[in-house]
Design a protein around this motif. Structure first.
Motif, PDB file in Angstrom:
ATOM      1  N   HIS A  85     -40.106 -30.340  -5.715  1.00  0.00           N
ATOM      2  CA  HIS A  85     -41.002 -30.781  -6.783  1.00  0.00           C
ATOM      3  C   HIS A  85     -40.476 -30.213  -8.106  1.00  0.00           C
ATOM      4  O   HIS A  85     -40.624 -29.012  -8.372  1.00  0.00           O
ATOM      5  CB  HIS A  85     -42.430 -30.296  -6.521  1.00  0.00           C
ATOM      6  CG  HIS A  85     -42.988 -30.741  -5.201  1.00  0.00           C
ATOM      7  ND1 HIS A  85     -43.543 -31.996  -5.017  1.00  0.00           N
ATOM      8  CD2 HIS A  85     -43.057 -30.115  -3.994  1.00  0.00           C
ATOM      9  CE1 HIS A  85     -43.940 -32.113  -3.755  1.00  0.00           C
ATOM     10  NE2 HIS A  85     -43.656 -30.987  -3.124  1.00  0.00           N
ATOM     11  N   GLN A  93     -46.781 -28.106 -14.584  1.00  0.00           N
ATOM     12  CA  GLN A  93     -46.857 -29.460 -14.032  1.00  0.00           C
ATOM     13  C   GLN A  93     -45.539 -29.734 -13.324  1.00  0.00           C
ATOM     14  O   GLN A  93     -44.464 -29.473 -13.872  1.00  0.00           O
ATOM     15  CB  GLN A  93     -47.097 -30.490 -15.132  1.00  0.00           C
ATOM     16  CG  GLN A  93     -48.458 -30.375 -15.797  1.00  0.00           C
ATOM     17  CD  GLN A  93     -48.688 -31.451 -16.840  1.00  0.00           C
ATOM     18  OE1 GLN A  93     -48.147 -32.545 -16.733  1.00  0.00           O
ATOM     19  NE2 GLN A  93     -49.485 -31.142 -17.848  1.00  0.00           N
ATOM     20  N   SER A 100     -43.535 -32.596 -10.448  1.00  0.00           N
ATOM     21  CA  SER A 100     -43.597 -33.940  -9.879  1.00  0.00           C
ATOM     22  C   SER A 100     -44.225 -33.907  -8.485  1.00  0.00           C
ATOM     23  O   SER A 100     -43.829 -33.125  -7.624  1.00  0.00           O
ATOM     24  CB  SER A 100     -42.187 -34.534  -9.797  1.00  0.00           C
ATOM     25  OG  SER A 100     -41.343 -33.716  -9.006  1.00  0.00           O
ATOM     26  N   GLY A 101     -45.230 -34.751  -8.292  1.00  0.00           N
ATOM     27  CA  GLY A 101     -45.867 -34.879  -6.996  1.00  0.00           C
ATOM     28  C   GLY A 101     -46.917 -33.838  -6.674  1.00  0.00           C
ATOM     29  O   GLY A 101     -47.537 -33.906  -5.607  1.00  0.00           O
ATOM     30  N   ARG A 103     -50.408 -31.352  -7.928  1.00  0.00           N
ATOM     31  CA  ARG A 103     -51.508 -31.193  -8.871  1.00  0.00           C
ATOM     32  C   ARG A 103     -51.152 -30.100  -9.878  1.00  0.00           C
ATOM     33  O   ARG A 103     -50.435 -29.150  -9.539  1.00  0.00           O
ATOM     34  CB  ARG A 103     -52.787 -30.819  -8.115  1.00  0.00           C
ATOM     35  CG  ARG A 103     -53.243 -31.887  -7.127  1.00  0.00           C
ATOM     36  CD  ARG A 103     -54.509 -31.461  -6.390  1.00  0.00           C
ATOM     37  NE  ARG A 103     -54.910 -32.466  -5.407  1.00  0.00           N
ATOM     38  CZ  ARG A 103     -55.964 -32.373  -4.625  1.00  0.00           C
ATOM     39  NH1 ARG A 103     -56.745 -31.285  -4.701  1.00  0.00           N
ATOM     40  NH2 ARG A 103     -56.258 -33.323  -3.770  1.00  0.00           N
ATOM     41  N   PRO A 160     -50.076 -31.241  -2.991  1.00  0.00           N
ATOM     42  CA  PRO A 160     -49.674 -32.577  -3.424  1.00  0.00           C
ATOM     43  C   PRO A 160     -50.844 -33.323  -4.057  1.00  0.00           C
ATOM     44  O   PRO A 160     -52.006 -33.054  -3.757  1.00  0.00           O
ATOM     45  CB  PRO A 160     -49.219 -33.253  -2.124  1.00  0.00           C
ATOM     46  CG  PRO A 160     -48.814 -32.124  -1.240  1.00  0.00           C
ATOM     47  CD  PRO A 160     -49.771 -31.020  -1.559  1.00  0.00           C
ATOM     48  N   ILE A 161     -50.524 -34.272  -4.926  1.00  0.00           N
ATOM     49  CA  ILE A 161     -51.565 -35.032  -5.624  1.00  0.00           C
ATOM     50  C   ILE A 161     -52.357 -35.889  -4.656  1.00  0.00           C
ATOM     51  O   ILE A 161     -53.593 -35.850  -4.622  1.00  0.00           O
ATOM     52  CB  ILE A 161     -50.926 -35.921  -6.719  1.00  0.00           C
ATOM     53  CG1 ILE A 161     -50.227 -35.057  -7.772  1.00  0.00           C
ATOM     54  CG2 ILE A 161     -51.986 -36.807  -7.367  1.00  0.00           C
ATOM     55  CD1 ILE A 161     -49.409 -35.855  -8.767  1.00  0.00           C
ATOM     56  N   ASP A 162     -51.655 -36.682  -3.843  1.00  0.00           N
ATOM     57  CA  ASP A 162     -52.317 -37.589  -2.905  1.00  0.00           C
ATOM     58  C   ASP A 162     -51.281 -38.096  -1.904  1.00  0.00           C
ATOM     59  O   ASP A 162     -50.117 -37.675  -1.922  1.00  0.00           O
ATOM     60  CB  ASP A 162     -52.968 -38.763  -3.657  1.00  0.00           C
ATOM     61  CG  ASP A 162     -52.008 -39.476  -4.597  1.00  0.00           C
ATOM     62  OD1 ASP A 162     -50.773 -39.395  -4.380  1.00  0.00           O
ATOM     63  OD2 ASP A 162     -52.483 -40.108  -5.560  1.00  0.00           O
ATOM     64  N   ALA A 189     -49.910 -40.988  -1.720  1.00  0.00           N
ATOM     65  CA  ALA A 189     -48.839 -41.749  -2.371  1.00  0.00           C
ATOM     66  C   ALA A 189     -47.730 -40.819  -2.846  1.00  0.00           C
ATOM     67  O   ALA A 189     -46.532 -41.136  -2.711  1.00  0.00           O
ATOM     68  CB  ALA A 189     -49.396 -42.551  -3.539  1.00  0.00           C
ATOM     69  N   SER A 190     -48.104 -39.677  -3.399  1.00  0.00           N
ATOM     70  CA  SER A 190     -47.086 -38.733  -3.881  1.00  0.00           C
ATOM     71  C   SER A 190     -46.299 -38.134  -2.719  1.00  0.00           C
ATOM     72  O   SER A 190     -45.099 -37.859  -2.846  1.00  0.00           O
ATOM     73  CB  SER A 190     -47.730 -37.623  -4.708  1.00  0.00           C
ATOM     74  OG  SER A 190     -48.564 -36.796  -3.910  1.00  0.00           O
ATOM     75  N   GLN A 203     -43.658 -40.506  -1.558  1.00  0.00           N
ATOM     76  CA  GLN A 203     -42.539 -40.580  -2.496  1.00  0.00           C
ATOM     77  C   GLN A 203     -41.709 -39.294  -2.533  1.00  0.00           C
ATOM     78  O   GLN A 203     -40.690 -39.230  -3.214  1.00  0.00           O
ATOM     79  CB  GLN A 203     -43.066 -40.872  -3.902  1.00  0.00           C
ATOM     80  CG  GLN A 203     -43.704 -42.241  -4.043  1.00  0.00           C
ATOM     81  CD  GLN A 203     -44.367 -42.444  -5.391  1.00  0.00           C
ATOM     82  OE1 GLN A 203     -44.296 -41.593  -6.276  1.00  0.00           O
ATOM     83  NE2 GLN A 203     -45.038 -43.583  -5.550  1.00  0.00           N
ATOM     84  N   SER A 204     -42.136 -38.277  -1.801  1.00  0.00           N
ATOM     85  CA  SER A 204     -41.434 -36.993  -1.836  1.00  0.00           C
ATOM     86  C   SER A 204     -40.099 -37.074  -1.102  1.00  0.00           C
ATOM     87  O   SER A 204     -39.889 -37.948  -0.260  1.00  0.00           O
ATOM     88  CB  SER A 204     -42.306 -35.886  -1.253  1.00  0.00           C
ATOM     89  OG  SER A 204     -42.629 -36.151   0.089  1.00  0.00           O
TER      90      SER A 204
END
Length: 200
Positions: free
Chosen positions: A79, A101, A103-104, A106, A183-185, A187-188, A191-192
């Motif tokens: 991330h 912040q 990627s992927g 919270r 992780p955000i959700d 979907a993230s 995509q990891s």
């Protein structure tokens, strides 16, 4: 940071369930290859490439963690940190609080005992990573079951903070700080990617 973690947490010394085959000393301040059992030493340089990337549906194809000389070859769900903003500092403590912040993940807040200098330079070179051990993971859950894997990876975990050096090598920083992320959700998570990190 939250401490209500699942059985999939990874403590800062890498003793969590995503690294069940790692002794605690693997990611200490000294990376000493003599602590590895002979079975781990099976060099296949083709599988070490730092350019190798494995998407969600090919996580199980990632090579196992191992040492190559004094370098720890560690597959991780990566991330990349996009924002690291210093929001509070107390040099007398010392204590430095950053809003992060990545990627992927919270957004999170971490407090470090040392100030990270020249953050403009570091941004993009910092990674929060989740070590991935295909063998240890498959012993806990069915990694071919997408729903089960999504559920497991969606829970909070303890991440390692890495900074990029020269020649595609990385160094762990803030090793004394427990960094809890999530992780955000789903979907993230889908995509990891699992990347191969050469940690010195």
């Amino acid at each position: 940071t939250s401490r209500g973690l699942s059985s999939f947490e990874i403590p800062c010394n890498l003793c969590g369930s995503l690294a069940t085959s790692f002794p605690p000393q693997y990611l200490g301040h000294s990376l000493t290859p003599t602590i590895i059992t002979p079975a781990v030493w099976r060099p296949t340089p083709d599988s070490y490439s730092p350019g190798d990337v494995y998407d969600f549906h090919s996580f199980t194809r990632a090579p196992l963690p191992r040492f190559l000389g004094r370098c720890l070859i560690l597959p991780c769900i990566a991330h990349r940190i996009t924002v690291a903003q210093l929001t509070d500092e107390d040099p007398s403590a010392p204590s430095y609080t950053y809003k992060i912040q990545a990627s992927g993940l919270r957004p999170l807040v971490i407090t470090l005992p040392q100030k990270m200098e020249n953050m403009a330079t570091f941004q993009g070179a910092l990674q929060l990573v989740r070590p991935w051990n295909s063998k240890g993971q498959s012993a806990i859950i069915d990694t071919t079951n997408e729903e089960q894997l999504l559920s497991a990876l969606g829970k909070p975990f303890h991440a390692l903070l890495l900074t990029e050096l020269l020649h595609s090598e990385y160094k762990r920083i803030a090793s004394s700080t427990l960094i809890t992320v999530q992780p955000i959700d789903s979907a993230s998570i889908l995509q990891s990617k699992v990347r191969i990190f050469n940690i010195v």
